[in-house]
Enzyme design. Sequence first.
Site, PDB file in Angstrom:
ATOM      1  N   LYS A  71       0.893  -0.932  -0.331  1.00 13.71           N
ATOM      2  CA  LYS A  71      -0.471   0.155  -0.090  1.00 13.71           C
ATOM      3  C   LYS A  71       1.035   1.291  -0.659  1.00 13.71           C
ATOM      4  O   LYS A  71       0.057   2.305  -0.102  1.00 13.71           O
ATOM      5  CB  LYS A  71      -1.283   0.014   1.134  1.00 13.71           C
ATOM      6  CG  LYS A  71      -1.939  -1.013   1.398  1.00 13.71           C
ATOM      7  CD  LYS A  71      -2.961  -0.763   1.921  1.00 13.71           C
ATOM      8  CE  LYS A  71      -4.215  -1.312   2.222  1.00 13.71           C
ATOM      9  NZ  LYS A  71      -4.772  -1.055   3.100  1.00 13.71           N
ATOM     10  N   ASP A 107      -9.996   3.675   1.712  1.00 14.81           N
ATOM     11  CA  ASP A 107     -10.728   2.639   3.537  1.00 14.81           C
ATOM     12  C   ASP A 107     -11.371   3.957   4.115  1.00 14.81           C
ATOM     13  O   ASP A 107     -12.677   3.546   5.414  1.00 14.81           O
ATOM     14  CB  ASP A 107      -8.695   2.231   3.939  1.00 14.81           C
ATOM     15  CG  ASP A 107      -9.144   1.233   3.641  1.00 14.81           C
ATOM     16  OD1 ASP A 107      -9.104   0.523   2.761  1.00 14.81           O
ATOM     17  OD2 ASP A 107      -7.358   1.096   3.597  1.00 14.81           O
ATOM     18  N   ALA A 132      -3.631   2.791  15.583  1.00 10.90           N
ATOM     19  CA  ALA A 132      -2.959   4.523  14.761  1.00 10.90           C
ATOM     20  C   ALA A 132      -2.452   3.713  14.525  1.00 10.90           C
ATOM     21  O   ALA A 132      -1.205   3.878  13.706  1.00 10.90           O
ATOM     22  CB  ALA A 132      -1.769   5.247  15.796  1.00 10.90           C
ATOM     23  N   ASN A 154      -4.549   5.187  21.757  1.00 10.95           N
ATOM     24  CA  ASN A 154      -3.910   3.618  21.059  1.00 10.95           C
ATOM     25  C   ASN A 154      -2.340   2.867  22.064  1.00 10.95           C
ATOM     26  O   ASN A 154      -2.096   3.530  23.091  1.00 10.95           O
ATOM     27  CB  ASN A 154      -2.932   3.773  19.458  1.00 10.95           C
ATOM     28  CG  ASN A 154      -2.364   3.277  19.191  1.00 10.95           C
ATOM     29  OD1 ASN A 154      -3.333   2.506  18.689  1.00 10.95           O
ATOM     30  ND2 ASN A 154      -0.605   2.712  18.458  1.00 10.95           N
ATOM     31  N   THR A 156       0.426   2.255  21.906  1.00 15.73           N
ATOM     32  CA  THR A 156       1.863   2.703  22.169  1.00 15.73           C
ATOM     33  C   THR A 156       0.933   4.434  21.954  1.00 15.73           C
ATOM     34  O   THR A 156       0.757   4.630  21.129  1.00 15.73           O
ATOM     35  CB  THR A 156       2.282   2.612  20.401  1.00 15.73           C
ATOM     36  OG1 THR A 156       2.795   0.850  20.548  1.00 15.73           O
ATOM     37  CG2 THR A 156       3.793   2.337  21.391  1.00 15.73           C
ATOM     38  N   ARG A 159       2.489   6.596  18.990  1.00 17.60           N
ATOM     39  CA  ARG A 159       1.729   6.439  17.739  1.00 17.60           C
ATOM     40  C   ARG A 159       0.527   7.317  17.981  1.00 17.60           C
ATOM     41  O   ARG A 159       0.135   8.089  16.156  1.00 17.60           O
ATOM     42  CB  ARG A 159       1.718   5.132  17.564  1.00 17.60           C
ATOM     43  CG  ARG A 159       2.476   3.965  16.847  1.00 17.60           C
ATOM     44  CD  ARG A 159       2.578   2.497  16.245  1.00 17.60           C
ATOM     45  NE  ARG A 159       2.423   2.735  14.856  1.00 17.60           N
ATOM     46  CZ  ARG A 159       1.837   2.231  14.145  1.00 17.60           C
ATOM     47  NH1 ARG A 159       0.931   0.641  15.122  1.00 17.60           N
ATOM     48  NH2 ARG A 159       1.509   1.627  13.052  1.00 17.60           N
TER      49      ARG A 159
HETATM   50  P1  ATR Z   1      -3.579  -2.356  10.449  1.00 19.85           P
HETATM   51  O1  ATR Z   1      -2.837  -1.907   8.983  1.00 19.85           O
HETATM   52  O2  ATR Z   1      -4.410  -3.268   9.640  1.00 19.85           O
HETATM   53  O3  ATR Z   1      -4.141  -1.046  11.413  1.00 19.85           O
HETATM   54  P2  ATR Z   1      -1.768  -1.828  12.228  1.00 19.85           P
HETATM   55  O4  ATR Z   1      -0.458  -0.798  11.222  1.00 19.85           O
HETATM   56  O5  ATR Z   1      -0.220  -3.234  12.491  1.00 19.85           O
HETATM   57  O6  ATR Z   1      -2.381  -3.024  11.485  1.00 19.85           O
HETATM   58  O7  ATR Z   1      -1.994  -1.606  13.587  1.00 19.85           O
HETATM   59  C1  ATR Z   1      -2.500  -2.240  14.282  1.00 19.85           C
HETATM   60  C2  ATR Z   1      -3.227  -1.657  15.014  1.00 19.85           C
HETATM   61  O8  ATR Z   1      -3.638  -2.251  16.618  1.00 19.85           O
HETATM   62  C3  ATR Z   1      -1.913  -0.867  16.091  1.00 19.85           C
HETATM   63  O9  ATR Z   1      -3.028   0.320  16.379  1.00 19.85           O
HETATM   64  C4  ATR Z   1      -1.432  -1.843  16.868  1.00 19.85           C
HETATM   65  O10 ATR Z   1      -1.509  -0.842  18.186  1.00 19.85           O
HETATM   66  P3  ATR Z   1       0.854  -0.373  18.530  1.00 19.85           P
HETATM   67  O11 ATR Z   1       0.335   0.785  17.867  1.00 19.85           O
HETATM   68  O12 ATR Z   1       0.078  -0.441  20.237  1.00 19.85           O
HETATM   69  O13 ATR Z   1       1.044  -1.944  18.593  1.00 19.85           O
HETATM   70  C5  ATR Z   1      -3.129  -2.086  17.139  1.00 19.85           C
HETATM   71  N1  ATR Z   1      -3.555  -2.934  17.936  1.00 19.85           N
HETATM   72  C6  ATR Z   1      -3.124  -4.768  18.028  1.00 19.85           C
HETATM   73  N2  ATR Z   1      -2.775  -5.517  18.825  1.00 19.85           N
HETATM   74  C7  ATR Z   1      -3.467  -4.749  20.164  1.00 19.85           C
HETATM   75  C8  ATR Z   1      -3.104  -4.537  20.647  1.00 19.85           C
HETATM   76  N3  ATR Z   1      -3.139  -6.630  22.014  1.00 19.85           N
HETATM   77  N4  ATR Z   1      -3.722  -4.271  22.060  1.00 19.85           N
HETATM   78  C9  ATR Z   1      -4.057  -2.878  22.176  1.00 19.85           C
HETATM   79  N5  ATR Z   1      -3.870  -2.633  20.396  1.00 19.85           N
HETATM   80  C10 ATR Z   1      -3.681  -4.228  19.432  1.00 19.85           C
END
Ligand code: ATR
Length: 289
Positions: A71, A107, A132, A154, A156, A159
């Site tokens: 992407k 999206d 995020a 989020n 983290t 982010r």
């Molecule tokens: P996508 O492109 O599908 O959005 P991504 O960029 O990997 O995938 O983002 C996944 C999101 O889910 C992120 O916001 C991630 O939080 P972090 O930025 O802290 O990694 C969030 N996420 C994934 N697993 C999580 C969990 N167990 N608890 C809370 N947030 C989670």
Amino acid sequence: MKINGKTKVCAIIGDPVEHSLSPVMHNAAFKELGLNIVYVAFPVKTGMLKDAILGARRLGLLGLNVTMPHKHAVIQYLDETESTAKAIGAVNTILNERGKLFGYNTDGKGAMIALQENHVDPEEKKMLLLGAGGAAKAIAFQATQETGELVVLNRTEERAKQLAELLNKTFGTKVTGRTLSAETLKEELETTDILVNATSVGMSPNVNTSPVPADLLHSGLCVMDIVYNPLETKLLKDAKIAGAKVVSGLEMLLYQGAVAFEIWTNCPAPVDVMKKVALSKLAEQGVRP
Ligand code: ATR
């Protein structure tokens, strides 16, 4: 539909693409409108993207959907990219207009249309967006322009803050980014109208997890999940019990596809037909309502 010398081709490129719902959705839509277009899936490995785009150009493909992991990288090979897609740094739809490739991101629009089609008007409303990552970013860019207030939470925190800063710089808004915790959820949810989960929490196989403690959900909310496997996530189940309105992840998937369809064909997408075939395909994959 009869394939003949004039049949045009659309395709999804990514790795993996075998389980994508886009081929069945778009082929059903082309058939419904009697359009002489077919849609196929091409697995494209990371190092092959440049050649794949050149191939699409040379073969005169009408349109492409782009999924993981291309992407972002695909933008450098396009002639023009819509400003929002450029700012997000992700293209999921390409239109080939007489050899010129135009990039879009559908999206965010898909998510906002999904809300409207489910009778949720975001204007003047407060949206709480969880996540995020790539999906959250696309939704945030659209939501910032269509809601009264946006807060991003989020896991983290950094982010969330970076995304809020980017939005505020781009649109002159006052989006806040905070850590995702029981405390921040409690504080923010009290005044929230629309809650959107754009994290992967709750996705199969972790079906018994939710990003929000059930007791914080209330009947004044509309809750939309971008996770569509399962179709009814724990978050949506809990939201229903709390008396909230719910919108499933299939709706966003459907409307991002509908927007892409309209970019390629200039025809309104037959969303009912697309939804029906997407649901059957999901059922084949063991995902049931
Ligand atoms: P996508 O492109 O599908 O959005 P991504 O960029 O990997 O995938 O983002 C996944 C999101 O889910 C992120 O916001 C991630 O939080 P972090 O930025 O802290 O990694 C969030 N996420 C994934 N697993 C999580 C969990 N167990 N608890 C809370 N947030 C989670």
